[in-house]
Motif scaffolding. Structure first.
Motif, PDB file in Angstrom:
ATOM      1  N   TRP A  35       0.823  -1.209   0.000  1.00  0.00           N
ATOM      2  CA  TRP A  35       0.000   0.000   0.000  1.00  0.00           C
ATOM      3  C   TRP A  35       0.859   1.263   0.000  1.00  0.00           C
ATOM      4  CZ3 TRP A  35       0.805   2.924   4.334  1.00  0.00           C
ATOM      5  CH2 TRP A  35       1.384   2.278   5.412  1.00  0.00           C
ATOM      6  N   TRP A  82      -2.101  11.794   0.570  1.00  0.00           N
ATOM      7  CA  TRP A  82      -2.033  10.689   1.519  1.00  0.00           C
ATOM      8  C   TRP A  82      -2.971  10.937   2.682  1.00  0.00           C
ATOM      9  CZ3 TRP A  82       0.326   6.154   1.024  1.00  0.00           C
ATOM     10  CH2 TRP A  82       1.301   6.024   0.067  1.00  0.00           C
ATOM     11  N   GLY A  83      -3.577   9.876   3.184  1.00  0.00           N
ATOM     12  CA  GLY A  83      -4.366   9.958   4.400  1.00  0.00           C
ATOM     13  C   GLY A  83      -5.788  10.413   4.156  1.00  0.00           C
ATOM     14  N   ARG A  84      -6.470  10.608   5.233  1.00  0.00           N
ATOM     15  CA  ARG A  84      -7.873  11.008   5.184  1.00  0.00           C
ATOM     16  C   ARG A  84      -7.967  12.497   4.887  1.00  0.00           C
ATOM     17  NH1 ARG A  84     -11.438   9.383  10.136  1.00  0.00           N
ATOM     18  NH2 ARG A  84     -11.937   7.641   8.812  1.00  0.00           N
ATOM     19  N   PRO A  85      -8.883  12.887   3.988  1.00  0.00           N
ATOM     20  CA  PRO A  85      -9.031  14.318   3.707  1.00  0.00           C
ATOM     21  C   PRO A  85      -9.565  15.067   4.926  1.00  0.00           C
ATOM     22  CG  PRO A  85     -10.709  13.064   2.530  1.00  0.00           C
ATOM     23  CD  PRO A  85      -9.793  12.068   3.182  1.00  0.00           C
ATOM     24  N   ALA A  86      -9.224  16.316   5.004  1.00  0.00           N
ATOM     25  CA  ALA A  86      -9.686  17.155   6.108  1.00  0.00           C
ATOM     26  C   ALA A  86     -11.196  17.353   5.995  1.00  0.00           C
ATOM     27  CB  ALA A  86      -8.984  18.508   6.063  1.00  0.00           C
ATOM     28  N   PRO A  87     -11.881  17.469   7.120  1.00  0.00           N
ATOM     29  CA  PRO A  87     -13.328  17.693   7.056  1.00  0.00           C
ATOM     30  C   PRO A  87     -13.616  19.049   6.419  1.00  0.00           C
ATOM     31  CG  PRO A  87     -12.551  17.905   9.313  1.00  0.00           C
ATOM     32  CD  PRO A  87     -11.397  17.429   8.490  1.00  0.00           C
TER      33      PRO A  87
END
Length: 100
Positions: A35, A82-87
């Protein structure tokens, strides 16, 4: 240079080239951490777009499907994050104004 654990990345010719270019360091992605390899994600998206659920009669059909999928992916290309997008931020906030 970061690569996966493909045997050709650790061949004698590759190691010789790296010895001749000391500024370049070769680092392998850990086994079981595919990944981390962005190419794997791209291939998953490309296979889903171009090849999934289709049967091809000859080479020309595969070439055409590949060209169409590449054009579609390039049309909507965005930088990889990379990672979860900001709210999402709230643009409209209620402001209460009290008038006496």
């Amino acid at each position: 240079m970061i690569t996966d654990n493909l045997s050709s990345h650790n061949s004698v010719s590759t190691r010789t080239w790296l010895e001749d270019h000391p500024r370049i360091r070769h680092v392998f992605i850990p086994v079981g951490a595919c990944w981390l390899n962005l190419q794997e994600g791209w291939w998953r998206i490309f296979r889903k777009t171009a090849l999934a659920g289709r049967s091809f009669g000859d080479r020309d059909h595969i070439t055409h499907a590949t060209e169409v999928a590449t054009a579609q992916l390039n049309a909507r290309a965005r930088p990889w994050i990379w990672g979860r997008p900001a709210p999402p931020t709230r643009r409209l906030r209620r402001r209460y104004v009290y008038v006496l």
